[in-house]
Design a protein around this motif. Structure first.
Motif, short mmCIF file in Angstrom:
data_model
loop_
_atom_site.label_atom_id
_atom_site.label_comp_id
_atom_site.label_asym_id
_atom_site.label_seq_id
_atom_site.Cartn_x
_atom_site.Cartn_y
_atom_site.Cartn_z
N PHE A 306 2.37 6.71 0.28
CA PHE A 306 2.50 5.36 -0.24
C PHE A 306 1.79 4.38 0.68
CE2 PHE A 306 6.14 7.12 -2.58
CZ PHE A 306 6.03 6.46 -3.81
N SER A 307 1.26 3.32 0.07
CA SER A 307 0.68 2.23 0.85
C SER A 307 1.80 1.30 1.29
CB SER A 307 -0.34 1.46 0.03
OG SER A 307 -0.83 0.35 0.75
N LYS A 308 1.76 0.92 2.56
CA LYS A 308 2.77 0.00 3.10
C LYS A 308 2.45 -1.44 2.78
CE LYS A 308 3.81 3.22 6.87
NZ LYS A 308 2.76 4.18 6.49
N ALA A 309 1.29 -1.68 2.18
CA ALA A 309 0.92 -3.03 1.72
C ALA A 309 0.40 -2.88 0.29
CB ALA A 309 -0.09 -3.67 2.66
N TYR A 310 -0.82 -3.33 0.03
CA TYR A 310 -1.39 -3.17 -1.31
C TYR A 310 -2.90 -3.08 -1.18
CZ TYR A 310 -0.81 -3.34 -6.39
OH TYR A 310 -0.74 -3.01 -7.73
N PRO A 311 -3.52 -2.10 -1.82
CA PRO A 311 -4.98 -1.98 -1.74
C PRO A 311 -5.67 -3.21 -2.31
CG PRO A 311 -3.97 -0.01 -2.72
CD PRO A 311 -2.92 -1.06 -2.67
N GLY A 312 -6.69 -3.71 -1.62
CA GLY A 312 -7.42 -4.85 -2.14
C GLY A 312 -8.12 -4.54 -3.45
N SER A 313 -8.75 -3.36 -3.52
CA SER A 313 -9.39 -2.95 -4.77
C SER A 313 -8.34 -2.79 -5.86
CB SER A 313 -10.16 -1.65 -4.58
OG SER A 313 -9.28 -0.61 -4.16
N GLY A 314 -7.18 -2.27 -5.49
CA GLY A 314 -6.09 -2.11 -6.45
C GLY A 314 -5.57 -3.44 -6.95
N ALA A 315 -5.60 -4.45 -6.07
CA ALA A 315 -5.17 -5.78 -6.48
C ALA A 315 -6.09 -6.33 -7.55
CB ALA A 315 -5.14 -6.72 -5.27
N ALA A 316 -7.40 -6.18 -7.34
CA ALA A 316 -8.36 -6.64 -8.35
C ALA A 316 -8.15 -5.90 -9.67
CB ALA A 316 -9.78 -6.44 -7.84
#
Length: 389
Positions: A306-316
């Motif tokens: 799991f990501s402990k934050a959020y992927p930037g590409s995933g955010a887009a």
């Protein structure tokens, strides 16, 4: 090749830059060999891989901090700089060059501004970045102070302590960048897939900045009240999500064959997201996040972690999915004014809340992405020399 020898070791110039909620080692392409096998060998030595602790290298022993960016003069005429991203495996001697990192893109923008690969207008550096992995153009704006990238600012991002100067990244050119087709590779906003151990479940497949799979948190048995650490410790939950990654990848022809399991352990793509309507939860910094603070609950996983934050590409990609009627993201967030023009999406992730501005038009000609803009911060942490044996 600009690799020199010192102290009975090879030395290479390097910068360590935090980009968004990730951290990477930035190398100059001119200092590196052109052959992929030699490049992989050098990168693995710099990071100290394979080793989960990366104790004999500069790697951060976490997927968010085991990343490399190879920077160089632009090979695309409408850009200022090239940015090639590599995800360095900690357990296997492999570097995944087939994906993109939105967070390190903020570091690439900062790098461009630092070396003057930009256009400056009224105290802001515009850096047009050739994202080499995808061949797409990323437009970044970096604020300047006294001619250099600004450090201080009041912009905060989840997963990073404190505040900094906001860097804007527009991924509007990245629709279909992973597979080279449409933003909806299957042609539909949601499909039903048979998943071993789960049965048939709904999945939205979205190709935007990376290849993204969205599932309902409830469909894969996720407790939305659990911390990201408890989710990671839930081996059954991780297995179910990885089963979705594997089955859907095979069904759409992305990762198939007898070596699929190994390739899924190496490949950043596809990223899978478990989404739900907003709920109250506690971020990793122990700050309480209320459901009224954001629109979409989302947790991201790839390569069993799991990501402990959020992927930037995933955010887009998540923001674009919110603008496409019928996707699981659109179903979870409802009407944000997507059909009227530009809209903002706030995502609740383990590190806090992330906001993305997007504009998506769905019509007879298909789905057109006009904007997918995220705000990040970045900071140069080290500029010097790394040594390898």
């Amino acid at each position: 090749m600009a690799i020199s020898h010192a102290y009975n070791m090879r030395s290479i110039s390097a910068q360590i830059i935090r980009g968004g909620s990730s951290k990477g080692i930035y190398l100059n392409r001119d200092d590196l060999p052109g052959e992929k096998s030699s490049l992989d060998e050098i990168v693995l030595k710099i990071f100290g891989s394979p080793d989960r602790r990366q104790i004999d290298g500069l790697g951060g022993a976490d997927k968010l901090t085991s990343k490399v960016a190879v920077m160089g003069k632009p090979t695309r005429p409408d850009c200022h700089i090239d940015y090639l991203f590599g995800q360095v495996n900690t357990e296997l001697p492999r570097v995944d060059w087939a994906a993109n990192c939105g967070n390190l893109s903020a570091g690439a923008a900062l790098y461009g501004a630092l070396v003057g690969a930009c256009e400056v207008d009224e105290g802001v550096a515009r850096v047009d970045i050739h994202q080499v992995n995808t061949g797409r153009k990323l437009v970044a704006h970096v604020p300047l102070e006294d001619g250099a990238p600004a450090v201080e600012g009041d912009f905060a991002i989840g997963g990073v302590p404190g505040t900094g100067a906001r860097i804007d990244l527009d991924f509007g050119d990245f629709a279909g960048s992973a597979l080279g087709g449409n933003v909806l590779p299957t042609g539909r906003p949601v499909d039903r897939f048979a998943i071993p151990g789960l049965g048939e479940i709904d999945v939205s497949v979205v190709d935007m900045a990376n290849l993204l799979f969205f599932v309902r948190a409830g469909d894969i048995g996720m407790d939305v009240n659990a911390s990201i650490y408890d989710m990671q410790a839930d081996e059954g939950l991780v297995r179910r999500l990885e089963a979705v990654r594997k089955a859907v990848s095979a069904e759409i022809g992305f990762i198939t064959g007898p070596d699929a399991d190994e390739r899924l352990r190496i490949s950043t793509n596809p990223l899978i997201f478990a989404v739900a309507p907003a709920v109250d939860y506690q971020a990793t910094n122990r700050i309480g996040i209320e459901a009224s603070d954001y629109h979409l609950f989302s947790r991201s996983l790839a390569r069993f972690e799991f990501s402990k934050a959020y992927p930037g590409s995933g955010a887009a990609g998540t923001a674009v999915a919110a603008g496409i009627p019928g996707t699981l993201v659109h179903q979870a967030v409802g009407d944000l004014g997507q059909s009227a023009g530009p809209y903002d999406l706030r995502v609740g992730h383990p590190g806090g809340v992330l906001e993305v501005a997007a504009e998506v038009h769905a019509g007879e000609e298909g789905i057109m992405v006009r904007k997918a803009l995220i705000g990040r911060t970045a900071r140069l942490l080290m500029d010097g020399t790394t040594y390898i044996r």
